[in-house]
Each structure stands twice: as structure tokens, then as C-alpha cells.
Design a protein around this motif. Structure first.
Motif, PDB file in Angstrom:
ATOM      1  N   THR A 128      -3.642   5.064   4.890  1.00 29.28           N
ATOM      2  CA  THR A 128      -4.607   4.282   4.114  1.00 29.28           C
ATOM      3  C   THR A 128      -6.035   4.614   4.553  1.00 29.28           C
ATOM      4  OG1 THR A 128      -2.996   2.508   3.899  1.00 29.28           O
ATOM      5  CG2 THR A 128      -5.288   1.926   3.464  1.00 29.28           C
ATOM      6  N   ASN A 144       0.796  -1.235   0.000  1.00 26.54           N
ATOM      7  CA  ASN A 144       0.000   0.000   0.000  1.00 26.54           C
ATOM      8  C   ASN A 144       0.827   1.282   0.000  1.00 26.54           C
ATOM      9  OD1 ASN A 144       0.898  -0.198   2.651  1.00 26.54           O
ATOM     10  ND2 ASN A 144      -0.965   0.691   3.486  1.00 26.54           N
ATOM     11  N   ASP A 176       2.031  -7.086   2.005  1.00 25.60           N
ATOM     12  CA  ASP A 176       3.122  -6.945   1.063  1.00 25.60           C
ATOM     13  C   ASP A 176       4.046  -8.094   1.403  1.00 25.60           C
ATOM     14  OD1 ASP A 176       5.661  -6.350   0.060  1.00 25.60           O
ATOM     15  OD2 ASP A 176       5.473  -4.232   0.359  1.00 25.60           O
TER      16      ASP A 176
END
Ligand SMILES: *Cc1c(COP(=O)(O)O)cnc(C)c1O
Length: 301
Positions: free
Chosen positions: A160, A11, A281
Motif C-alpha cells: 500500500t 486493500n 477490512d
């Protein structure tokens, strides 16, 4: 321009799209940022600077106390170095923003033009990456004629959730965003997201669209602390890897998914469609091999 980091996902890349544009606009020749030893944000920043021909320096704080060799040199640390970034280690409980400002000032005295990115790329500029993500989600949901009861994701430094909430509010969407916290206690995390969302809305030209009740964080899945995956997080990594072919990261998305799985088991999403926003990730997994026993998969045929 930031395709290399995009290839791997994660992200921070969405935030870096805007942060790197600002760095170039300001004429920077060096980017500096900070995070935990296995920071995802660090390696994605290093990938972006590599593709743009900028130097990168990352300050790494030991937040877990893990002495395992892979944790300290493999995973994201290996990628930081492969992308040409220099790193500097600090013990835990350091005031990292102050350390970073000190390091940046030193480079400025030497004539460098340093662009400093806060931990996780979480400021109103970085959050714009997730405002645009909210717009993408809304477009996809509308195209599919789908109704979403809740958008669930892992929240940490907060850009985010800040961007998602701001974007949803700017479009007057009714989709609630639920952040699953990874460390910070609920009232503090919610206040942080709210404050940043108000600033981001202002930057975007929609001052006042975000209300306090739009910010919801559940902090039941943080486990023992930052960067330490609880048993439920390890279970989530295994489930997503074995059942969906998706690799979660041990620090954030594993805790977010653990929250999603537990809430689903408790029947929270019975009458609604919950959507999990995957933040990445996989790179840190190489630094966490000690958390998994995969020896049962070694077979001789
Ligand atoms: C940093 C990170 C998060 C948290 O994002 P914030 O915007 O900083 O709250 C979630 N998932 C992954 C994989 C991350 O690296």
C-alpha cells in the motif's frame, strides 16, 4: 471481474486486480498465497479466484498463539473456506515463503499451473493497485480544490505505502504519506518500503523518482506484535464503529487509526488537513469477538 471481493472492501483487492491479471496472463489454474490465520489478504484472494474459476490454496501461520475457537475457524478463515479455498496450518515462526514454494512445487509436479502471490500481495505488481489509488486521491483532491497536509494509513507487508509513495512521486505531488507500522521496527520497515518503491517506479517507467526521504513510517502503535491489537487499537475500533459507522480490522487499520487518533490528540495535524486512507477490512472481527465486551448492548424491550 473481482466485484465480489470489492463489495467487502479491503486493500488487498486493489493489489489483486493486477495480480489476478498476471495470473490469467500466465495461464494459471491455481493461486497460492500465505499469511497469518486471520489474513485479510487470504480471503480476498479466495474471493477473486472464486469469481475467476481458479483453485486457491492458502498457507496459514499461527502468529498470535490465540487458542480461541473463533480466531481459528471464524472470520476470515470461514470466508476462505466459503469461497472454496483449501487452507493449511503452520505453527508460528515458520519460513512461510519457503513453505509456500515447497507446496507450489509439489502441485507443479502434479501438473498444476500455480501462480504464487507473496504475503499481503506486496510486490511491484500488487503495488500498482496503490499507484492507481494515489492517482485517484490526487484527482479527487484537485477536483475538490483541497489541500492535504498528510495521507495517513496502516502499513504492513508494505504494498500500500509502496504504491502510494511511488504514485505520488510519479506525479510530482507534494502530499507526504505517513505509514503507521504494525510490527516491524521503523528503520527496517522504511527500508523495505523504499526498496520496493524503487522497483515499482522502475516497473512503471519512472526509475529514480522515489527518494529515501519520501518514505516515512511511525512504529509507535504496533503494540505487542502481529495480530495482537493494543488497547489503543480496541479503542479505535470502538470509536470508528460507534461514531462513524466504519469497521476497522484488529490487525492493521485499528493500529493505523490508533496512530491517527493519538497524533491528532497531540496536535500534530493542528495546521493541516490529515487524510486517513482506510484500508479495510471487517471480516477478521468475527475471529476477535473475545477482544470486545458487547454484552451491555443486549437489552430486552
Ligand atoms: C494488509 C493490510 C494492510 C497493510 O497493507 P500493506 O500494503 O500490506 O502494507 C492495511 N490494512 C488492512 C486492513 C490490511 O489487511
Amino acid at each position: 471481474m473481482i466485484a465480489p471481493a470489492c463489495q467487502r472492501g479491503g486493500n488487498k483487492t486493489r493489489k489483486l486486480e493486477f495480480l489476478m491479471a498476471e495470473a490469467l496472463e500466465q495461464g494459471a489454474d491455481m493461486v497460492m498465497t500465505q499469511g497469518a490465520t486471520q489474513t485479510n489478504h487470504g480471503h480476498q484472494t479466495a474471493a477473486c479466484t472464486a469469481s475467476l474459476g481458479l483453485d486457491c490454496h492458502i498457507l496459514l501461520e499461527d502468529r498470535t498463539g490465540y487458542e480461541n475457537a473463533n480466531y481459528n475457524t471464524n472470520g476470515n478463515v470461514l470466508l476462505d473456506h466459503l469461497h472454496g479455498a483449501t487452507t493449511q496450518k503452520f505453527p508460528g515462526a515458520h519460513d512461510m515463503p519457503v513453505e509456500m514454494e515447497r507446496a507450489a512445487e509439489k502441485m507443479r509436479v502434479e501438473g498444476r499451473k500455480v501462480y504464487v502471490i507473496p504475503g499481503g500481495g506486496s510486490n511491484p505488481t500488487g503495488a500498482l493497485g496503490y499507484v492507481s489509488c494515489a492517482f485517484e486521491v490526487l484527482a479527487q483532491v484537485n477536483d475538490a480544490g483541497m489541500k492535504i497536509g498528510r495521507l495517513v494509513h496502516a502499513t504492513g507487508p508494505s504494498g500500500t505505502q509502496v504504491g502510494l509513495v511511488t504514485g505520488m512521486c510519479a506525479k510530482n505531488s507534494q502530499i507526504p504519506v505517513l505509514g503507521i507500522g504494525i510490527r516491524t521496527p521503523q528503520p527496517k520497515q522504511e527500508q523495505k518500503v523504499y526498496d520496493q518503491a524503487c522497483k515499482t517506479a522502475k516497473k512503471l517507467g519512472f526509475p529514480g523518482v522515489v527518494q529515501r526521504e519520501h518514505v516515512m513510517v511511525n512504529t509507535d502503535y504496533g503494540g505487542e506484535g502481529y495480530g495482537i491489537p493494543p488497547g489503543s487499537g480496541i479503542e479505535a475500533i470502538r470509536m470508528f464503529a460507534e461514531l462513524e459507522g466504519i469497521l476497522l480490522d484488529p490487525c492493521y487499520s485499528a493500529k493505523g487509526a490508533a496512530g491517527l487518533i493519538d497524533l491528532a490528540r497531540k496536535g500534530e495535524f493542528k495546521d493541516e488537513r490529515g487524510v486517513f486512507l482506510f484500508t479495510g477490512d471487517a471480516a477478521a472481527l468475527g475471529g476477535y469477538d473475545f477482544a470486545f465486551d458487547s454484552s451491555g448492548r443486549w437489552v430486552t424491550l
